[in-house]
Design an enzyme around this catalytic site. Sequence first.
Site, PDB file in Angstrom:
ATOM      1  N   TYR A 139      53.948 -13.157  75.841  1.00 30.66           N
ATOM      2  CA  TYR A 139      53.180 -12.060  75.236  1.00 30.66           C
ATOM      3  C   TYR A 139      52.109 -12.612  74.286  1.00 30.66           C
ATOM      4  O   TYR A 139      51.019 -12.051  74.176  1.00 30.66           O
ATOM      5  CB  TYR A 139      54.090 -11.129  74.430  1.00 30.66           C
ATOM      6  CG  TYR A 139      54.962 -10.240  75.275  1.00 30.66           C
ATOM      7  CD1 TYR A 139      54.488  -9.023  75.753  1.00 30.66           C
ATOM      8  CD2 TYR A 139      56.253 -10.599  75.589  1.00 30.66           C
ATOM      9  CE1 TYR A 139      55.287  -8.199  76.531  1.00 30.66           C
ATOM     10  CE2 TYR A 139      57.068  -9.781  76.360  1.00 30.66           C
ATOM     11  CZ  TYR A 139      56.570  -8.588  76.830  1.00 30.66           C
ATOM     12  OH  TYR A 139      57.369  -7.777  77.602  1.00 30.66           O
TER      13      TYR A 139
ATOM     14  N   LYS B 231      57.691 -10.152  83.985  1.00 29.20           N
ATOM     15  CA  LYS B 231      57.258 -11.381  83.346  1.00 29.20           C
ATOM     16  C   LYS B 231      58.474 -12.207  82.961  1.00 29.20           C
ATOM     17  O   LYS B 231      59.529 -11.600  82.752  1.00 29.20           O
ATOM     18  CB  LYS B 231      56.377 -11.138  82.116  1.00 29.20           C
ATOM     19  CG  LYS B 231      56.836 -10.074  81.119  1.00 29.20           C
ATOM     20  CD  LYS B 231      58.157 -10.139  80.431  1.00 29.20           C
ATOM     21  CE  LYS B 231      58.633 -11.327  79.680  1.00 29.20           C
ATOM     22  NZ  LYS B 231      59.989 -11.108  79.101  1.00 29.20           N
TER      23      LYS B 231
END
Length: 374
Positions: free
Chosen positions: A227, A142
């Site tokens: 997140y 990510k």
Amino acid sequence: MAENQTRRSFLQNLGVGLGTTAAAFTIPSLVSIPESKPKYEGKKLGIALVGLGSYAKNQLAVGLEQTPNCYLAGIVTGTPAKAEEWMKKYNIPKKNVYNYQTFDQIADNKDIDIVYVVLPNSMHHEYVIRAAKAGKHVMCEKPMANSVKDCQEMIKACKDAGVQLGIGYRMHFEPFTKEIIRMSREKVFGNVKFINSNFGFTIGDPTQWRLKKAMAGGGPLMDVGVYCVQGARYITGKEPLAVTAQFGPITDPTRFKDVEESLSWQFDFPDAVTVNGFTSYKTNIEQLFATYEQGFIHLSPAYSYGPIKGRTSQGELNLPIVHHQANMLEAIAREFQETKMFPAHISGEEGLKDMKYLTAIYEAAQTGKKISLV
Ligand code: NDP
């Protein structure tokens, strides 16, 4: 290096030791993996890590030593000294060691089933596409890439090559996270009403790639804010409808010439659910709080390597503490061994959705307007 130490010591300060599904949920089930694992006795999947930086060295390689069904089969690095060190440490044969120029030859290597791209964000696009063209399944860290267009091209390349693409969303496999997702989906406390999702840390070395927009794609939003976006999505199981956002003040012009120092945003989700997000490279904060009609859940730490801690209005959550990367890699390998597919909830399409939301947050902060996401 100084950055890695700062980042690691922050995570250490946080305690890091270096279900049912509802049809309304738009994220593929995150709770389908059984907790009791049968002993694995088949052939292990071979994984090659691309980019031997902090995350590959301190988390993924360590995790791969603990996985029964996959192992560190190869490495791709631009640093010859690292190649020597890793070959010795992990008993990797020379034929499974590549650099960025020889990378495409990985196509001929039968030991490598999955290429795991752990490079700076701007390089994910190129190396995922090259891995797909080499006929390898791909895991990518990510944030998936630096733009929506790059994510779309990565998905297309993997589809065209007939290979799987997954994003390293380790929280999807973490027990506290899975439990609060279960509680949300089963409406243990009724419908969710409001979410506060925050992740920030104090960044070190002012010369590092994370502070360069061309390499990082942005500041803390791209790095750890993703997140918070994920947290809101897996708690609600829905997609945001619109967003407003505000950049925080720059208090450190040496570091924040190119990327934001902090950012706050507000998502409108369906059913009048509001999500407040905050991310920063100058504030140590990490929590996922959700309040429901008849109770609340609160994870803090919520997103770092753990141990994740949590409580709900019913009391403390007592759940197993796991090594996030070992836990994630074992689950992904198991799903692949059983179905020939990676879990749908970590697919490239999910990474693309997050990239659209990150892009909209930046647009909202830059324009001062509410950005529609539908
Ligand atoms: P590092 O800077 O520690 O490592 C990146 C590595 O990429 C370098 O060590 C180097 O490896 C290689 N590299 C190749 N070209 C360059 C370049 N031009 N500049 C810098 N490095 C280069 O980064 P991290 O390991 O912290 O992060 C890598 C990726 O992992 C990022 O996308 C990040 O977002 C993600 N990440 C995910 C985490 C998670 O919890 N899921 C946690 C931390 C990071 P070599 O010398 O071998 O070529």
